[in-house]
Design a protein around this motif. Structure first.
Motif, PDB file in Angstrom:
ATOM      1  N   LEU A 236     116.280  -5.864  -1.865  1.00 14.60           N
ATOM      2  CA  LEU A 236     115.728  -4.521  -1.626  1.00 14.60           C
ATOM      3  C   LEU A 236     114.895  -4.491  -0.349  1.00 14.60           C
ATOM      4  O   LEU A 236     114.946  -3.536   0.408  1.00 14.60           O
ATOM      5  CB  LEU A 236     114.857  -4.085  -2.811  1.00 14.60           C
TER       6      LEU A 236
ATOM      7  N   VAL B 129     109.654  -1.035 -21.140  1.00  8.88           N
ATOM      8  CA  VAL B 129     108.393  -1.204 -20.419  1.00  8.88           C
ATOM      9  C   VAL B 129     107.894   0.186 -20.018  1.00  8.88           C
ATOM     10  O   VAL B 129     108.353   0.738 -19.019  1.00  8.88           O
ATOM     11  CB  VAL B 129     108.583  -2.076 -19.151  1.00  8.88           C
TER      12      VAL B 129
ATOM     13  N   ARG C  35     111.679  -8.313  -2.133  1.00  8.04           N
ATOM     14  CA  ARG C  35     112.049  -7.650  -3.374  1.00  8.04           C
ATOM     15  C   ARG C  35     113.545  -7.732  -3.653  1.00  8.04           C
ATOM     16  O   ARG C  35     114.354  -7.436  -2.778  1.00  8.04           O
ATOM     17  CB  ARG C  35     111.641  -6.178  -3.328  1.00  8.04           C
ATOM     18  N   ILE C  36     113.868  -8.114  -4.859  1.00 12.39           N
ATOM     19  CA  ILE C  36     115.274  -8.116  -5.272  1.00 12.39           C
ATOM     20  C   ILE C  36     115.451  -7.372  -6.588  1.00 12.39           C
ATOM     21  O   ILE C  36     114.535  -7.271  -7.399  1.00 12.39           O
ATOM     22  CB  ILE C  36     115.854  -9.549  -5.416  1.00 12.39           C
TER      23      ILE C  36
ATOM     24  N   LEU D   1     104.996  -8.233 -20.051  1.00  9.93           N
ATOM     25  CA  LEU D   1     106.437  -8.511 -20.002  1.00  9.93           C
ATOM     26  C   LEU D   1     106.750 -10.008 -20.055  1.00  9.93           C
ATOM     27  O   LEU D   1     107.693 -10.421 -20.729  1.00  9.93           O
ATOM     28  CB  LEU D   1     107.073  -7.856 -18.766  1.00  9.93           C
TER      29      LEU D   1
ATOM     30  N   ILE E  35     104.169  -3.108 -10.305  1.00  6.97           N
ATOM     31  CA  ILE E  35     103.137  -3.108 -11.352  1.00  6.97           C
ATOM     32  C   ILE E  35     103.323  -4.326 -12.262  1.00  6.97           C
ATOM     33  O   ILE E  35     104.436  -4.625 -12.694  1.00  6.97           O
ATOM     34  CB  ILE E  35     103.231  -1.816 -12.196  1.00  6.97           C
TER      35      ILE E  35
ATOM     36  N   ALA F 237     107.479  -0.412 -13.205  1.00  6.84           N
ATOM     37  CA  ALA F 237     107.796  -0.162 -11.794  1.00  6.84           C
ATOM     38  C   ALA F 237     107.741  -1.486 -11.064  1.00  6.84           C
ATOM     39  O   ALA F 237     107.077  -2.430 -11.502  1.00  6.84           O
ATOM     40  CB  ALA F 237     106.812   0.828 -11.179  1.00  6.84           C
TER      41      ALA F 237
ATOM     42  N   PRO G 258     103.290  -5.413 -15.751  1.00 10.17           N
ATOM     43  CA  PRO G 258     103.396  -4.537 -16.927  1.00 10.17           C
ATOM     44  C   PRO G 258     102.218  -4.667 -17.898  1.00 10.17           C
ATOM     45  O   PRO G 258     101.824  -5.767 -18.269  1.00 10.17           O
ATOM     46  CB  PRO G 258     104.701  -5.003 -17.588  1.00 10.17           C
TER      47      PRO G 258
ATOM     48  N   ARG H 183      96.200 -12.486 -14.608  1.00  8.92           N
ATOM     49  CA  ARG H 183      97.059 -11.500 -15.252  1.00  8.92           C
ATOM     50  C   ARG H 183      97.075 -11.581 -16.779  1.00  8.92           C
ATOM     51  O   ARG H 183      96.935 -12.661 -17.352  1.00  8.92           O
ATOM     52  CB  ARG H 183      98.497 -11.665 -14.740  1.00  8.92           C
TER      53      ARG H 183
ATOM     54  N   ALA I  97     104.336 -13.453  -7.937  1.00 10.04           N
ATOM     55  CA  ALA I  97     105.721 -13.100  -8.262  1.00 10.04           C
ATOM     56  C   ALA I  97     105.709 -12.331  -9.567  1.00 10.04           C
ATOM     57  O   ALA I  97     105.120 -12.790 -10.550  1.00 10.04           O
ATOM     58  CB  ALA I  97     106.585 -14.355  -8.371  1.00 10.04           C
ATOM     59  N   THR I  98     106.336 -11.173  -9.554  1.00  9.47           N
ATOM     60  CA  THR I  98     106.188 -10.233 -10.662  1.00  9.47           C
ATOM     61  C   THR I  98     107.528  -9.611 -11.034  1.00  9.47           C
ATOM     62  O   THR I  98     108.314  -9.243 -10.164  1.00  9.47           O
ATOM     63  CB  THR I  98     105.256  -9.073 -10.235  1.00  9.47           C
ATOM     64  N   VAL I  99     107.772  -9.481 -12.335  1.00 10.71           N
ATOM     65  CA  VAL I  99     108.839  -8.607 -12.822  1.00 10.71           C
ATOM     66  C   VAL I  99     108.133  -7.417 -13.461  1.00 10.71           C
ATOM     67  O   VAL I  99     107.459  -7.556 -14.470  1.00 10.71           O
ATOM     68  CB  VAL I  99     109.758  -9.319 -13.831  1.00 10.71           C
ATOM     69  N   GLY I 100     108.258  -6.252 -12.834  1.00 10.11           N
ATOM     70  CA  GLY I 100     107.470  -5.086 -13.239  1.00 10.11           C
ATOM     71  C   GLY I 100     108.184  -4.151 -14.191  1.00 10.11           C
ATOM     72  O   GLY I 100     107.601  -3.166 -14.643  1.00 10.11           O
ATOM     73  N   ASN I 101     109.444  -4.449 -14.479  1.00  6.45           N
ATOM     74  CA  ASN I 101     110.192  -3.550 -15.352  1.00  6.45           C
ATOM     75  C   ASN I 101     111.350  -4.339 -15.969  1.00  6.45           C
ATOM     76  O   ASN I 101     111.691  -5.432 -15.505  1.00  6.45           O
ATOM     77  CB  ASN I 101     110.727  -2.356 -14.548  1.00  6.45           C
ATOM     78  N   CYS I 102     111.929  -3.782 -16.988  1.00  7.66           N
ATOM     79  CA  CYS I 102     113.080  -4.415 -17.637  1.00  7.66           C
ATOM     80  C   CYS I 102     113.821  -3.305 -18.367  1.00  7.66           C
ATOM     81  O   CYS I 102     113.246  -2.647 -19.242  1.00  7.66           O
ATOM     82  CB  CYS I 102     112.605  -5.487 -18.607  1.00  7.66           C
TER      83      CYS I 102
ATOM     84  N   VAL J  96     110.438 -16.591 -13.004  1.00  8.28           N
ATOM     85  CA  VAL J  96     109.730 -15.908 -11.914  1.00  8.28           C
ATOM     86  C   VAL J  96     108.226 -16.167 -12.043  1.00  8.28           C
ATOM     87  O   VAL J  96     107.548 -16.520 -11.069  1.00  8.28           O
ATOM     88  CB  VAL J  96     110.016 -14.382 -11.950  1.00  8.28           C
TER      89      VAL J  96
ATOM     90  N   ILE K 103     112.756 -14.053 -16.357  1.00  9.79           N
ATOM     91  CA  ILE K 103     111.429 -13.463 -16.143  1.00  9.79           C
ATOM     92  C   ILE K 103     110.362 -14.556 -16.220  1.00  9.79           C
ATOM     93  O   ILE K 103     109.410 -14.584 -15.428  1.00  9.79           O
ATOM     94  CB  ILE K 103     111.180 -12.339 -17.179  1.00  9.79           C
TER      95      ILE K 103
ATOM     96  N   PRO L  48     113.620  -5.720 -11.657  1.00  9.98           N
ATOM     97  CA  PRO L  48     113.282  -5.986 -10.265  1.00  9.98           C
ATOM     98  C   PRO L  48     112.352  -7.191 -10.158  1.00  9.98           C
ATOM     99  O   PRO L  48     111.599  -7.473 -11.078  1.00  9.98           O
ATOM    100  CB  PRO L  48     112.517  -4.722  -9.863  1.00  9.98           C
ATOM    101  N   VAL L  49     112.438  -7.898  -9.059  1.00  9.96           N
ATOM    102  CA  VAL L  49     111.505  -9.000  -8.791  1.00  9.96           C
ATOM    103  C   VAL L  49     110.759  -8.692  -7.501  1.00  9.96           C
ATOM    104  O   VAL L  49     111.371  -8.325  -6.493  1.00  9.96           O
ATOM    105  CB  VAL L  49     112.248 -10.352  -8.665  1.00  9.96           C
ATOM    106  N   ASP L  50     109.444  -8.807  -7.551  1.00  9.81           N
ATOM    107  CA  ASP L  50     108.578  -8.542  -6.405  1.00  9.81           C
ATOM    108  C   ASP L  50     107.805  -9.830  -6.123  1.00  9.81           C
ATOM    109  O   ASP L  50     107.013 -10.274  -6.949  1.00  9.81           O
ATOM    110  CB  ASP L  50     107.642  -7.380  -6.797  1.00  9.81           C
TER     111      ASP L  50
END
Lengths: 419, 419
Positions: free
Chosen positions: A330, B277, A222-223, B246, B284, B281, B286, B242, A270-275, A256, A253, A292-294
């Protein structure tokens, strides 16, 4: 209908209903956060029920619940089963709870077959990270990697520490990690550990498969990314004068996603879950953006390689667009390979009862990850409707619940009676 | 040094300093929100100063300030100049204020040339939308398009209505729009209106140009976009399962930028200034994203065409990705062409004093837009450092301030003495 009778469906449903009376909110969602009053009540209820039916009950130093059905041959190392009862806020009725109650019910049903090997159900505390921003607390504690002092640092929104909450639930956080040494030694000598859990994803439902046998649990890399450009007036700043942090972030994004898709066959996600756009407004060219990148994978080497490629692309996009890109690591955990002995046992069980199974990987973290550090451990998934989880809409079919009961009962019978 | 002496630089600086003592915060930013106590004090200060130097002063029904330097020939229609004194929160010292004080100082300097034509400085109220979410109130009121009743609907964060605030500043909102009919008739007979303003963008600074002569003011076409996909667990949901709102939004944000760039030569700008978003998180995928789109142009037909192309692309991206896209039109205004008579006057003035000028358009809205509905009107820009505005870092060079003074004094001399 026959299957329902064979597996005492009504009794099972009653226990299910009773447990989910603790923390059900007005919308039908579950608010049974880790170590909350509702969570403690659910643990108490199950402990009382277990005592009533003649099982042995104890609580360990992390307030995990141990429910043991003694076998006739004490020389045989026990088999461990388990999952968790805590939920995310407004969560579902099956995440964790299905595994605990399926195992509990299977232990009850097992008794008619005069088991030789003992079975111990572990109800882990605080699997969800929602309350204390730290997941799988109970299993981490058993693995010896959680210290009492560190538990004071994790706090919920009301500034109650994980330490206090654990103590309030009957745990002894001050004695960790040594306070669980005895339990860990017991587990080390065990036959193995088996968890049953809803998939929390769409793979089993889509492929019409009853049981997913997990071979490896992915680790998240996670970053946190911060992109800085130059805020400007959306009307007064021409397109070619801009250093727009949001269009830069948008390109990142998509990079990713593209790399996640490129390695999807190798179980990468690979997910960007927020912005977040600080000071974002309709008439401003965004000056900075955070996201964040997961990234997850089951092959640690590949995971690091993909993370490296993603980071490289984020930097290139930033450079091309005249944006600065700050990256903060992270977490970088190691994927966990699970026991092939337990996977084989699960597969044989599926064949025996005639349900479909598939070998797969878990993208989500589970308590089984930490059990796998102590003894042979495995986890199986059952399908959940549309893959929805961490949501009050989380659901499973009756068929799935019955498959799970049949599977777990047969698995215990194989391992406790045919030995 | 000579120029400073010629233009009474020290006196000008003193007035500038005095005005910006009203609302300066501890960080050096300006908190002189429309109709605030500080804003009212700044108006009072300038009214008092104007009276002291022998100008005529009155306040109109919208609490705009009218400061008139009478010329010797009352048969000549007066020339109007003006801008605003209110600021955004933590704003700069030049947005609006530079135009008001340059004009005021030029009116003072003009007196040595025995002007025949009268000059009236209009200090408009509430140009900034920050306090009441409604911009250019004073000029809109003069154009007759603001009604007393509607003023009650606009409220600030403390639930004070624009109506109350205007009344408190000495205006008569209950009498609008009729209460300004007389003033509008006066303006209609005027020679013209000229505003000087900082550019709030980087074009003049980058091209080393002293004065930007605005030919048209762009209108914003604004839409709110909501993208809906399906929220999922970032670990458990494989890439090809998916419906990520986002990554869909990211592709849309880049489409907005691409179309803005494609039509940049035709003075189009297209901006996504925010991205939200809900429940975003790190773990997640989005499920939904919201963002606004702000498109501006000076050609109404082209603006609508580009907006249509952007909307078409947003829909196509949504469809391709299995996302629903909801669009809400927030505003669709008409661009304003400004007076070529006033633009020519400004250009001749630049030539006369030997400073560089360029014809350009304004992406930002200004009070001049509404003056242009009443009489020949024009606005010129001077460069601000790095294009920064609406920010306490907003700044201009001394050179720019002197260019502005020289320009405005010469413009008034040309129009008031050579006639």
């Amino acid at each position: 209908v026959n299957r329902k009778e064979n597996y005492y469906w009504d009794m099972y449903q009653q226990i299910y209903e009773d447990i989910n009376s603790f923390g059900r909110n007005e919308n039908g969602g579950m608010d049974r956060l880790a170590f909350s009053e509702e969570d403690n009540k659910a643990h108490d209820y199950l402990a009382r029920l277990a005592t009533e039916v003649g099982f042995l009950v104890k609580q360990d130093g992390a307030a995990n619940l141990w429910i043991t059905a003694k076998g006739s041959d004490e020389s045989l190392p026990p088999i461990y089963v388990g999952s968790h009862l805590d939920t995310v806020p407004d969560g579902g009725r099956f995440d964790g709870t299905l595994g605990v109650l399926t195992a509990f019910h299977a232990m009850l049903l097992l008794q008619q077959y005069a088991p030789k090997r003992s079975v111990t159900l572990l109800v882990f505390r605080c699997e969800e990270s929602s309350r204390f921003s730290c997941a799988t607390i109970g299993s981490k504690a058993l693995a010896g990697i959680l210290h009492g002092d560190r538990l004071k640092q994790y706090q919920d929104n009301d500034n109650i520490s994980l330490f206090e909450a654990m103590e309030n639930a009957g745990g002894k956080p001050a004695l960790l990690p040594e306070g669980l040494t005895e339990e860990r030694k017991l587990l080390e000598k065990g036959f193995g550990f088996v968890e049953l859990h809803i998939e929390q994803g769409p793979v089993l439902e889509t492929s019409h498969t009853a049981i997913g046998i997990v071979e490896a649990i992915a680790a998240p890399y996670r970053i946190k990314v911060q992109v800085n450009g130059m805020a400007a007036h959306s009307g007064a700043c021409p397109m070619h004068h801009r250093a727009d942090a949001l269009t830069g972030a948008a390109e990142m994004i998509l990079a990713v996603e593209r790399l996640g898709r490129q390695y999807a066959e190798q179980s990468i996600v690979a997910t960007v879950g927020n912005c977040v756009v600080p000071n974002g407004a309709i008439n401003i060219v965004p000056g900075s953006v955070e996201f964040p990148v997961d990234i997850r994978g089951i092959d640690g080497t590949l995971l690091k390689q993909v993370a490296g490629e993603i980071i490289q692309q984020l930097k290139e996009i930033g450079e091309k667009r005249g944006l600065t890109v700050q990256l903060q690591l992270l977490s970088a955990e190691e994927p966990v390979k699970l026991s092939s002995k337990i996977a084989d046992l699960m597969e044989q069980t599926c064949r025996e009862i005639g349900v479909s199974s598939v070998r797969m990987n878990s993208g989500a973290g589970q308590d089984t990850m930490y059990m796998a550090q102590i003894l042979d451990a495995g986890i199986c998934f059952v399908p959940c409707i549309k893959g929805i989880s961490h949501n009050r809409l989380e659901n499973v079919t009756e068929e799935t619940m019955l498959d799970g009961l049949e599977f777990m009962t047969e698995l215990l019978r194989r391992s406790c009676c045919r030995c």
